[in-house]
Structures are given as C-alpha cells and as structure tokens.
Design a protein around this motif. Structure first.
Motif, PDB file in Angstrom:
ATOM      1  N   SER A  51      -5.514   2.243  -1.592  1.00 45.64           N
ATOM      2  CA  SER A  51      -4.047   2.077  -0.674  1.00 45.64           C
ATOM      3  C   SER A  51      -3.985   3.010   0.119  1.00 45.64           C
ATOM      4  O   SER A  51      -3.863   3.023   1.310  1.00 45.64           O
ATOM      5  CB  SER A  51      -2.992   1.634  -1.729  1.00 45.64           C
ATOM      6  OG  SER A  51      -2.946   0.679  -2.130  1.00 45.64           O
ATOM      7  N   GLN A  65      -6.555   5.260   7.494  1.00 45.30           N
ATOM      8  CA  GLN A  65      -7.366   4.585   8.531  1.00 45.30           C
ATOM      9  C   GLN A  65      -6.409   3.922   9.449  1.00 45.30           C
ATOM     10  O   GLN A  65      -6.909   3.668  10.746  1.00 45.30           O
ATOM     11  CB  GLN A  65      -8.105   3.491   7.752  1.00 45.30           C
ATOM     12  CG  GLN A  65      -9.364   3.898   7.262  1.00 45.30           C
ATOM     13  CD  GLN A  65     -10.084   3.050   6.251  1.00 45.30           C
ATOM     14  OE1 GLN A  65      -9.725   1.948   6.226  1.00 45.30           O
ATOM     15  NE2 GLN A  65     -11.017   3.458   5.432  1.00 45.30           N
ATOM     16  N   SER A  66      -5.026   3.743   9.365  1.00 46.36           N
ATOM     17  CA  SER A  66      -4.365   2.969  10.159  1.00 46.36           C
ATOM     18  C   SER A  66      -3.253   3.791  10.719  1.00 46.36           C
ATOM     19  O   SER A  66      -2.711   3.527  11.897  1.00 46.36           O
ATOM     20  CB  SER A  66      -3.473   1.781   9.525  1.00 46.36           C
ATOM     21  OG  SER A  66      -4.506   0.747   8.798  1.00 46.36           O
ATOM     22  N   ARG A 125      -6.713   2.912   3.203  1.00 48.99           N
ATOM     23  CA  ARG A 125      -6.018   1.827   3.963  1.00 48.99           C
ATOM     24  C   ARG A 125      -5.115   2.525   4.906  1.00 48.99           C
ATOM     25  O   ARG A 125      -5.159   2.322   6.195  1.00 48.99           O
ATOM     26  CB  ARG A 125      -5.741   0.568   3.480  1.00 48.99           C
ATOM     27  CG  ARG A 125      -6.729  -0.531   3.139  1.00 48.99           C
ATOM     28  CD  ARG A 125      -6.266  -1.709   2.955  1.00 48.99           C
ATOM     29  NE  ARG A 125      -5.404  -1.605   1.732  1.00 48.99           N
ATOM     30  CZ  ARG A 125      -5.995  -1.981   0.498  1.00 48.99           C
ATOM     31  NH1 ARG A 125      -7.189  -2.242   0.324  1.00 48.99           N
ATOM     32  NH2 ARG A 125      -5.296  -1.991  -0.554  1.00 48.99           N
ATOM     33  N   ASP A 163       0.735  -1.142   0.069  1.00 51.31           N
ATOM     34  CA  ASP A 163       0.061   0.117  -0.194  1.00 51.31           C
ATOM     35  C   ASP A 163       0.873   1.208   0.071  1.00 51.31           C
ATOM     36  O   ASP A 163       0.341   2.396  -0.421  1.00 51.31           O
ATOM     37  CB  ASP A 163      -1.036  -0.105   1.260  1.00 51.31           C
ATOM     38  CG  ASP A 163      -2.250  -0.661   0.963  1.00 51.31           C
ATOM     39  OD1 ASP A 163      -2.693  -1.176   0.020  1.00 51.31           O
ATOM     40  OD2 ASP A 163      -2.749  -1.280   2.123  1.00 51.31           O
TER      41      ASP A 163
END
Length: 499
Positions: free
Chosen positions: A130, A136-137, A133, A85
């Motif tokens: 990507s 969000q992390s 993601r 990602d």
C-alpha cells in the motif's frame, strides 16, 4: 517561528515523513492532519498513511473497504477521498485479548493477540504494498505511527513504528503531550529505548498542548536540544474546544449548552462501542445536552436515548442488561413516559427479538434474546456489509429529506410487516422507536434536524457538522503553521542521513 511561505520552495519535492508519539494520544493524528492541510493548501499533493491502526472507529472508503476513522479525517485534510491504502492494517478489538484483522479494507478473520504477533510478517507485506502505491502517486506521504515506539514488548516484527520507518528509510518527528506532565522525560526516555539506527531517524521534537507563556519553557527546550543534539521543531498550544473525529477513545469533552432550549440525549458507552463519532454532531449542537453513561453509572432522565454501534453486539447487550443502572427497566420507563429511542447498527440489533452468531464471528457462537422492542431478527454473517449510503429519511408528518451515511456491519436484520420503513431504517408503529444501520446520519444537517424534531425538539437549529469539521481542520492547520519552525524542519529533512 519561520514563515512557511518563505521555506516552502526549499522543502524536498518528494518526502515521506513519519510522526511517532511518546504515548498514545500524544497528538500524532492531529499533527498529520494539520500538516496534510498545510501542504494541500500549498498545492503539494500529499497522502496520509498509517501502517497499522487499532480502533473501533472506522470509515468506509470510496473503493469499498474499511479504514480507521482518523485516516479518513486526514484524507479530508489533504483534500482527498480516503482509500484502503491509507490504512492497510486495521485491528478492531472484540475482546481484551483478540481482534478482527482487516487487511487493505477487508476482514481476514479474528486473531488472539499472540497469533497476531506471528501474523505481522504477513501484514507487513500489505503495508509495504500500500505504501509503495501511495508513494508512486503522491510527492509527499505523511505517516502516522501507533502508540509509542518505546513499547519494548512490541518491538519484534514491528510494522507500526520504527519497524516501518527502517523498512522504508524515512525520517521521524517525535511528538509528546506536555499537558500530561513529564514531557522531557517522555522524549528523552523514548530515545533511550530506541536502537542507534532508530534514534538517528528522529529529526526533531514537537511538544503538544502547551498552556501559558512559552518563555517559561525555553530553558527546558534549550536543555533538550543540548542533551539530544536534536531540534525542537515547534511547541503547539492547547486548542480549547477543538472538535475532530476521535481515533478511538470516547471523548469526555463537554460543551457549553443553551440552557433555555435543551434536549437531553443519553447514550450508553459499552465496552466495545464502535463509531461513537456518530455523536459528534450532537456534542456541538447548541440545544443538545449529550450525556454519555459509562460502566457502573446510573442513566439520568432523558428525552432521547440512543443505543450506539458495537463490535461485539451480544456481549455488549449482556453488559447493558447486567449493569447496576438496570438499563432494560430504564428503557421501559423511558418509553412509558413518552421518550424516544434510536438504535444505530449494533444498537438496531439489540432492539430486535434475537441476535444469532452461528459462526462465532464476534465471540462464542450462539444466540441472544434481544430487548424485544422491534420485530427484527438479526444474524451475523461472514461477509461484512461495507458501503457508503445515500437515500431518503421519511419521518411521519415531516418533509422527506435526502441523507448520507455509511454502513459497516456483519449482520443482516429481517423484519415482518409490523414496522414502518422510513427509507434509511425502521420506525415502530407507535412512532417511539427508530432503528438504522447508517452511521454518520447526524452529519446530514436536515436529517439531524428532523430526528431531533421527532425526538421532541420542535425548534431545532441547523447544525452542519461537515462544515464545522472543515473549520476545525483549518483552525488546527493555522495553529500548527504558525508554531512550527519551518526552517528547522527543512534543515532537518535536508540533512537527514540514516545510519
């Protein structure tokens, strides 16, 4: 410059910040790397991200994909394991007009440049997937642009620079290299090529690779801020002897050698050389004289010759065979006088008897006769081998060591029994020629020491390039930390309001 520790509590808790450059090699990769280490050391979870990269230096990720080498380095700076990602689109040129397209770590095919421009709308979906993601992390995402946002011919369907920034609504730092000259024209000219909304995204400038007394630059900085209404966030000094993984171009940086104990290592630089970062550990080794031989150059006498990897092995083999320096004759003479020869990945395939590409994966379909030094037959397959490697290196009359590396190749090579298996590769029966599919093997200190011993350096010093890389990241981060005006940056981020 303002103190980072004082400003840190005021920084946004969640932020996507993009670094774009006025030119290629302006310092985008290194600034993202430095900021990643600074934030990680401040316990701010940060991820690097490059929407689209074009490079022949790549790395294998923990999730079994392939990304640009620079993003793997940036992940290390952020104290993270690299993932696909972090670089969802990777282009690996295999000709002057086409490239292999890798989406989220996996090759999807080869496209001519014109066809890829039409494909970019599809690639943008992977980029945004990507990015979301990562966002969000990780509270912070540091994004690196590609080339320059001022490339007018590449503006349509852009996914690498302002096209991405507009899609995710993020601020941009614009960095320029003063060592090239014309830094104010680069910055002002780049702004002039942007649309009003894109120009509003630029929250400030960073000037890179400055030498001398900064007081002599102040008039220019004041003029730039007055002319543009945007702050200069920092002037970064030129760091001599900074050794970090290059994004793509082969570094010509020379290192001072110990002339009393030197082994001469010669490496040809073919047009599609891949993963030349394999030789970074040799570049900094105090007993190694690394000599890179480019087009039209005659290779000098050597103790040790290494054939590197290639993105177009058959074409690069043909290049090697047709150079004025007469590489085939040079290698024959080198071996006749007792020199050692190593082939890595594509170089391994060149050392064999034949290389076939029946599906035209790297160029026109067909077969090529190899250099014939090893009993190996190689065939390129559609399914690329991508793996992190760990195993034994078993060289004659030396202790067995455990080495690490990684494999990135489309081919498989078969041998008969007339060759020695040394764990991570093969050795000719006369002990003069070694071949391995493992990139990065020199980064294992004991493996580097033993291979240099095999090549003729009996008292090789231990060089741990992984430790050197960490030291260089810290050195870079400290320089950026001391030379960025964190108060100005924080204010710019807090006040960012896109049109």
């Amino acid at each position: 410059m303002s103190d980072f520790s004082a400003v840190m509590p005021m920084l946004p808790t969640h932020q996507t910040l993009m670094v774009q450059g006025t030119t290629s090699d302006a310092g985008k990769s290194t600034l993202v790397c430095a900021l990643g280490r600074i934030l990680a050391d401040a316990h701010i979870r940060t991820a690097p991200f490059k929407p689209q990269n074009m490079a022949l230096n790549s790395a294998v990720t923990a999730d079994g994909g392939e990304i640009g080498r620079a993003q793997a380095l940036q992940a290390q700076a952020c104290r993270l394991a690299p993932t696909t990602d972090m670089n969802p689109v990777l282009l690996k040129p295999n000709s002057d007009t086409g490239a292999q397209v890798i989406i989220q770590g996996k090759a999807v095919g080869n496209l001519p440049a014109q066809d890829y421009h039409a494909y970019k709308k599809t690639a943008m979906n992977a980029v945004l997937d990507s990015y979301q993601r990562l966002q969000q992390s990780y509270p912070w995402v540091l994004v690196e642009g590609a080339g320059s946002p001022a490339e007018i011919n590449l503006r349509a369907n852009d996914i690498a620079n302002m096209g991405f920034a507009e899609a995710v609504d993020c601020p941009v730092i614009l960095i320029a290299d003063i060592d090239r000259g014309g830094v104010f024209a680069h910055l002002l000219g780049t702004l002039a090529c942007l649309s009003d909304s894109e120009r509003a995204r630029v929250v400030g400038f960073v000037i890179n690779r400055f030498r001398g007394d900064i007081a002599l630059l102040q008039d220019g900085l004041d003029w730039l801020e007055e002319k543009t209404g945007k702050p200069v966030l920092g002037v970064l000094p030129y760091l001599h002897g900074l050794y970090l993984d290059a994004e793509d171009a082969v570094s010509q940086q020379q290192v001072e050698q110990d002339k009393d104990k030197v082994i001469n290592v010669v490496v040809p630089v073919y047009p599609r050389t891949s993963n030349h970062t394999d030789f970074d550990a040799l570049r900094v080794h105090p007993q190694v004289n690394l000599i890179l031989v480019g087009p039209e150059q005659t290779p000098p006498p050597a103790d040790f010759v290494i054939l590197p990897g290639s993105k177009n092995t058959r074409a690069d083999l043909n290049w090697l065979q047709t150079q004025p320096g007469n590489w085939p004759q040079y290698l024959q003479r080198h071996l006749r006088y007792g020199g050692k020869l190593l082939g890595i990945c594509g170089g391994l395939q060149m050392l064999g008897e034949s290389i076939s590409d029946p599906h035209g994966l790297e160029g026109p379909a067909g077969s090529s006769v190899g250099l014939g030094y090893l009993p190996l037959i190689s065939e390129l397959k559609a399914d690329k081998t991508l793996r992190l490697a760990s195993g034994e290196l078993r060289l004659p009359d030396q202790p067995v060591v455990v080495a690490q590396g990684y494999e990135i190749h489309a081919g498989i090579s078969l041998s008969n029994d007339d060759i020695q298996d040394i764990g991570c590769g093969w050795l000719s029966n006369d002990g003069q020629i070694m071949a391995t599919y493992w990139h990065g093997i020199f980064d294992t200190p004991q493996a580097l020491q033993q291979i240099l011993h095999w090549a003729g350096l009996s008292d090789s010093k231990t060089v741990d390039f992984n430790s050197i890389r960490e030291q260089q990241i810290d050195r870079l981060a400290l320089s950026v930390k001391q030379n960025i005006n964190w108060q100005k940056l924080n204010s710019a981020l807090q006040q960012f309001r896109p049109l």
